[in-house]
Structures are given as C-alpha cells and as structure tokens.
Design a protein around this motif. Structure first.
Motif, mmCIF file in Angstrom:
data_model
loop_
_atom_site.group_PDB
_atom_site.id
_atom_site.type_symbol
_atom_site.label_atom_id
_atom_site.label_comp_id
_atom_site.label_asym_id
_atom_site.label_seq_id
_atom_site.Cartn_x
_atom_site.Cartn_y
_atom_site.Cartn_z
ATOM 1 N N GLY A 153 0.833 -1.188 0.000
ATOM 2 C CA GLY A 153 0.000 0.000 0.000
ATOM 3 C C GLY A 153 0.869 1.240 0.000
ATOM 4 O O GLY A 153 2.041 1.196 0.372
ATOM 5 N N ILE A 154 0.285 2.348 -0.423
ATOM 6 C CA ILE A 154 0.945 3.653 -0.371
ATOM 7 C C ILE A 154 -0.036 4.626 0.262
ATOM 8 O O ILE A 154 -1.204 4.674 -0.117
ATOM 9 C CB ILE A 154 1.316 4.172 -1.776
ATOM 10 N N SER A 155 0.448 5.400 1.222
ATOM 11 C CA SER A 155 -0.379 6.442 1.829
ATOM 12 C C SER A 155 0.285 7.795 1.624
ATOM 13 O O SER A 155 1.452 7.879 1.249
ATOM 14 C CB SER A 155 -0.580 6.173 3.322
ATOM 15 N N GLY A 156 -0.480 8.836 1.880
ATOM 16 C CA GLY A 156 0.060 10.187 1.771
ATOM 17 C C GLY A 156 0.057 10.751 0.369
ATOM 18 O O GLY A 156 0.754 11.719 0.094
ATOM 19 N N VAL A 157 -0.723 10.161 -0.521
ATOM 20 C CA VAL A 157 -0.801 10.671 -1.893
ATOM 21 C C VAL A 157 -2.140 11.376 -2.104
ATOM 22 O O VAL A 157 -3.102 11.128 -1.385
ATOM 23 C CB VAL A 157 -0.621 9.557 -2.955
ATOM 24 N N ASP A 158 -2.182 12.232 -3.083
ATOM 25 C CA ASP A 158 -3.414 12.953 -3.404
ATOM 26 C C ASP A 158 -4.292 12.045 -4.267
ATOM 27 O O ASP A 158 -4.190 12.035 -5.496
ATOM 28 C CB ASP A 158 -3.076 14.261 -4.129
ATOM 29 N N THR A 159 -5.142 11.280 -3.620
ATOM 30 C CA THR A 159 -5.977 10.309 -4.331
ATOM 31 C C THR A 159 -6.996 10.983 -5.242
ATOM 32 O O THR A 159 -7.392 10.415 -6.256
ATOM 33 C CB THR A 159 -6.695 9.381 -3.342
ATOM 34 N N ARG A 160 -7.386 12.178 -4.918
ATOM 35 C CA ARG A 160 -8.351 12.884 -5.774
ATOM 36 C C ARG A 160 -7.687 13.346 -7.069
ATOM 37 O O ARG A 160 -8.309 13.344 -8.122
ATOM 38 C CB ARG A 160 -9.012 14.019 -5.014
ATOM 39 N N ALA A 161 -6.412 13.713 -6.997
ATOM 40 C CA ALA A 161 -5.677 14.079 -8.219
ATOM 41 C C ALA A 161 -5.521 12.857 -9.114
ATOM 42 O O ALA A 161 -5.667 12.952 -10.342
ATOM 43 C CB ALA A 161 -4.312 14.661 -7.876
ATOM 44 N N ILE A 162 -5.245 11.703 -8.519
ATOM 45 C CA ILE A 162 -5.133 10.468 -9.301
ATOM 46 C C ILE A 162 -6.476 10.167 -9.963
ATOM 47 O O ILE A 162 -6.534 9.830 -11.150
ATOM 48 C CB ILE A 162 -4.697 9.284 -8.413
ATOM 49 N N THR A 163 -7.557 10.320 -9.208
ATOM 50 C CA THR A 163 -8.898 10.067 -9.738
ATOM 51 C C THR A 163 -9.204 10.992 -10.918
ATOM 52 O O THR A 163 -9.717 10.545 -11.952
ATOM 53 C CB THR A 163 -9.951 10.239 -8.627
ATOM 54 N N ARG A 164 -8.877 12.265 -10.774
ATOM 55 C CA ARG A 164 -9.115 13.209 -11.886
ATOM 56 C C ARG A 164 -8.323 12.791 -13.118
ATOM 57 O O ARG A 164 -8.836 12.835 -14.242
ATOM 58 C CB ARG A 164 -8.747 14.632 -11.464
ATOM 59 N N ARG A 165 -7.082 12.385 -12.933
ATOM 60 C CA ARG A 165 -6.264 11.948 -14.072
ATOM 61 C C ARG A 165 -6.887 10.721 -14.737
ATOM 62 O O ARG A 165 -6.978 10.632 -15.952
ATOM 63 C CB ARG A 165 -4.827 11.655 -13.639
ATOM 64 N N LEU A 166 -7.311 9.759 -13.938
ATOM 65 C CA LEU A 166 -7.916 8.544 -14.493
ATOM 66 C C LEU A 166 -9.233 8.848 -15.205
ATOM 67 O O LEU A 166 -9.556 8.228 -16.211
ATOM 68 C CB LEU A 166 -8.115 7.493 -13.405
ATOM 69 N N ARG A 167 -9.986 9.808 -14.684
ATOM 70 C CA ARG A 167 -11.263 10.179 -15.326
ATOM 71 C C ARG A 167 -11.028 10.828 -16.685
ATOM 72 O O ARG A 167 -11.788 10.612 -17.612
ATOM 73 C CB ARG A 167 -12.046 11.137 -14.433
ATOM 74 N N THR A 168 -9.975 11.635 -16.792
ATOM 75 C CA THR A 168 -9.737 12.336 -18.056
ATOM 76 C C THR A 168 -8.898 11.516 -19.038
ATOM 77 O O THR A 168 -9.124 11.592 -20.246
ATOM 78 C CB THR A 168 -9.042 13.695 -17.822
ATOM 79 N N GLN A 169 -7.965 10.742 -18.533
ATOM 80 C CA GLN A 169 -7.047 9.970 -19.386
ATOM 81 C C GLN A 169 -7.470 8.509 -19.572
ATOM 82 O O GLN A 169 -6.937 7.824 -20.435
ATOM 83 C CB GLN A 169 -5.626 10.011 -18.824
#
Length: 129
Positions: free
Chosen positions: A110-126
């Motif tokens: 696992g990885i913690s301390g990351v901006d999961t919402r930024a990852i989600t936005r990237r996955l939604r657009t890309q």
C-alpha cells in the motif's frame, strides 16, 4: 520504525510520491478508483478488483480496522492499495487487526500520503492506466 518512501507511477509517466505500508514489495496492475465512503475491506476482497491497484477517493481509510465478517471472498484480490491517509489505531469492537497488518499478512503493498483525488481526476480524463 518509520515508513519508507514509495511511489505510484502511471503508464503516462505521472508519479505520485507517498509512504509505504502493508507488504514491502512492488505491484503492477491497472489503476482504478472507488468513490465509496466506506467498505475498504470489501474493496480489497472483491473479486471484481482482482489484479488491480485500487485508489479510494475517501481520504481516511482504516479507521474501523479489519474484522472477520466483511470479506467478499477468501483472500485479498487487489494487487495494491493507494490511500490519502491510513489509520494506524482502528476503533471498532469487531476489529481484529489494522489495515497495515492485514495487507502485510496478505502480501499486498500500500501507499499512503498521496493525493488520491488528483489520481482520480487523471484517471477520469485519461482513462485507466
């Protein structure tokens, strides 16, 4: 023992730095997100997430620990778990272990301390990567 640095690297080269928890190993898989506010134990053991790296958008994960009643299958199905913040001291009467202990026991990083919402936005657009 302090957590070790870890990174999520997507297919497009974008990198998200954080701290390792769970099993000390690398993982490969399609990165997907979940917008559920509860149910991280169910996410981890849901066969529909088999082989994927799951990113819950809810920012605090692990607060109710792991219990023996909320499994969707007999084993963890995901290949990795990426969270904003994970709780090291769960507070629930049915809890038998922490998220960190559970992932270690199942061999899942696992990885913690990351901006999961930024990852989600990237996955939604890309798209998934």
């Amino acid at each position: 023992m302090s957590p070790k640095p870890a990174s999520l690297v997507l297919e497009d080269g974008s990198t998200y730095a954080g701290l390792a928890f769970g099993a000390e190993r690398s993982a490969h898989g399609e990165v997907v997100f979940s917008t559920s506010m509860t149910g991280y134990q169910e996410m981890l053991t849901d066969p529909s997430f088999a082989g994927q790296i799951v990113v819950p958008t809810y920012p605090l994960i692990g607060n109710y620990g792991i219990n023996e009643r909320d499994f969707e299958s007999r084993k963890v199905q995901v290949s990795g778990f990426v969270v904003r913040e994970h709780n090291l001291r769960p507070s629930h009467t049915l809890s038998t272990s922490t998220l960190d202990e559970f992932l270690k026991g199942q061999g899942v990083p696992g990885i913690s301390g990351v901006d999961t919402r930024a990852i989600t936005r990237r996955l939604r657009t890309q798209g998934v990567m």
